[in-house]
Design a protein around this motif. Structure first.
Motif, PDB file in Angstrom:
ATOM      1  N   TYR A  88       0.805  -1.225   0.000  1.00  0.00           N
ATOM      2  CA  TYR A  88       0.000   0.000   0.000  1.00  0.00           C
ATOM      3  C   TYR A  88       0.837   1.274   0.000  1.00  0.00           C
ATOM      4  O   TYR A  88       0.323   2.357   0.270  1.00  0.00           O
ATOM      5  CB  TYR A  88      -0.994   0.019   1.180  1.00  0.00           C
ATOM      6  N   ALA A 126      -0.904  -5.466  -8.071  1.00  0.00           N
ATOM      7  CA  ALA A 126      -1.436  -6.768  -8.464  1.00  0.00           C
ATOM      8  C   ALA A 126      -2.960  -6.834  -8.483  1.00  0.00           C
ATOM      9  O   ALA A 126      -3.519  -7.634  -9.215  1.00  0.00           O
ATOM     10  CB  ALA A 126      -0.895  -7.848  -7.534  1.00  0.00           C
ATOM     11  N   ASP A 127      -3.623  -6.018  -7.688  1.00  0.00           N
ATOM     12  CA  ASP A 127      -5.072  -6.144  -7.568  1.00  0.00           C
ATOM     13  C   ASP A 127      -5.785  -4.887  -8.014  1.00  0.00           C
ATOM     14  O   ASP A 127      -5.408  -4.294  -9.005  1.00  0.00           O
ATOM     15  CB  ASP A 127      -5.445  -6.494  -6.119  1.00  0.00           C
ATOM     16  N   GLU A 128      -6.780  -4.469  -7.265  1.00  0.00           N
ATOM     17  CA  GLU A 128      -7.602  -3.325  -7.629  1.00  0.00           C
ATOM     18  C   GLU A 128      -6.844  -2.011  -7.485  1.00  0.00           C
ATOM     19  O   GLU A 128      -6.100  -1.825  -6.529  1.00  0.00           O
ATOM     20  CB  GLU A 128      -8.856  -3.261  -6.752  1.00  0.00           C
ATOM     21  N   GLN A 131      -6.256   0.009  -4.184  1.00  0.00           N
ATOM     22  CA  GLN A 131      -5.248  -0.349  -3.189  1.00  0.00           C
ATOM     23  C   GLN A 131      -4.029   0.569  -3.232  1.00  0.00           C
ATOM     24  O   GLN A 131      -3.172   0.507  -2.366  1.00  0.00           O
ATOM     25  CB  GLN A 131      -4.840  -1.809  -3.345  1.00  0.00           C
ATOM     26  N   VAL A 157      -2.865  -2.188 -13.425  1.00  0.00           N
ATOM     27  CA  VAL A 157      -2.943  -3.473 -12.739  1.00  0.00           C
ATOM     28  C   VAL A 157      -2.124  -4.481 -13.519  1.00  0.00           C
ATOM     29  O   VAL A 157      -2.276  -4.616 -14.737  1.00  0.00           O
ATOM     30  CB  VAL A 157      -4.413  -3.949 -12.606  1.00  0.00           C
ATOM     31  N   ASN A 159       0.262  -8.179 -12.287  1.00  0.00           N
ATOM     32  CA  ASN A 159       0.972  -8.937 -11.272  1.00  0.00           C
ATOM     33  C   ASN A 159       2.318  -9.433 -11.795  1.00  0.00           C
ATOM     34  O   ASN A 159       3.356  -9.038 -11.308  1.00  0.00           O
ATOM     35  CB  ASN A 159       0.103 -10.106 -10.797  1.00  0.00           C
ATOM     36  N   ASP A 163       2.216  -7.917 -17.388  1.00  0.00           N
ATOM     37  CA  ASP A 163       0.757  -7.999 -17.246  1.00  0.00           C
ATOM     38  C   ASP A 163       0.065  -6.651 -17.412  1.00  0.00           C
ATOM     39  O   ASP A 163      -1.084  -6.600 -17.834  1.00  0.00           O
ATOM     40  CB  ASP A 163       0.368  -8.573 -15.877  1.00  0.00           C
ATOM     41  N   ASP A 167      -3.927  -4.278 -19.245  1.00  0.00           N
ATOM     42  CA  ASP A 167      -4.848  -3.348 -18.574  1.00  0.00           C
ATOM     43  C   ASP A 167      -5.226  -2.256 -19.576  1.00  0.00           C
ATOM     44  O   ASP A 167      -4.555  -1.230 -19.684  1.00  0.00           O
ATOM     45  CB  ASP A 167      -4.190  -2.759 -17.330  1.00  0.00           C
TER      46      ASP A 167
END
Length: 180
Positions: A88, A126-128, A131, A157, A159, A163, A167
């Motif tokens: 974070y 890696a996620d939303e 975060q 985004v 990971n 990747d 997006d």
């Protein structure tokens, strides 16, 4: 030649990671007349941070890689913090770079110079995208403290390496990110 000089501070633990890829895609839109300097913090060994602000009589004269970072910061009109979101927040190397700003407050002219600059953020996680909120809040607050112009954030985004190129929202935003 444009008067704008962008400093891209790359804080990823790996080269060509998702954050850097997103930053380079956004930077492609700047045009050939805009100066760009790219500093991967992995190439710039930083000492552990020591708070040297007090006593106030101590005058700071950064040396070595700290001076390189200070000079690059002062020469830029636009500073782009390109750090992945780790727990974070920014990466440890990015945090160390930003911690130096506290000591540099004692460098004559630093505060006045920072007030003329724009601060941008680019991050991948890696996620939303939500975060990254704490990371972005920290950078916005830092910009406000230094009276810099907060110019916005680009969040992608991804990971595994590469990747972020999947997006489509972030890729579309990168095309206009640095547009006034």
């Amino acid at each position: 030649m444009s008067e704008r000089k962008f400093l891209f501070v790359l804080g990823s633990a790996r080269r060509d990671g998702n954050t850097e890829r997103l930053a380079r895609l956004a930077a492609e839109q700047l045009g050939d007349d805009v100066e760009q300097r790219w500093l991967w913090l992995g190439d710039v060994p930083q000492e552990p941070f020591r708070d040297l602000r007090y006593p106030e009589e101590v005058e700071r004269h950064p040396r070595g890689t700290e001076k390189l970072l200070l000079d690059a910061t002062l020469e830029a009109t636009d500073i782009v913090i390109a750090s992945p979101t780790y727990w974070y927040s920014v990466s440890s190397s990015t945090k160390r770079y930003l911690d130096n700003w506290s000591n540099w407050e004692r460098v004559p002219g630093f505060m006045d110079a920072m007030a003329t600059k724009r601060l941008w953020a680019i991050t991948a996680l890696a996620d939303e995208p939500e975060q990254a909120a704490a990371l972005l809040d920290m950078l916005r607050r830092g910009a406000r403290y230094l009276k810099m112009t907060w110019s916005g954030a680009l969040v992608g985004v991804g990971n595994r390496p590469g990747d972020v190129l999947n997006d489509t929202t972030a890729l579309a935003e990168a095309k206009t990110f640095f547009t006034p």
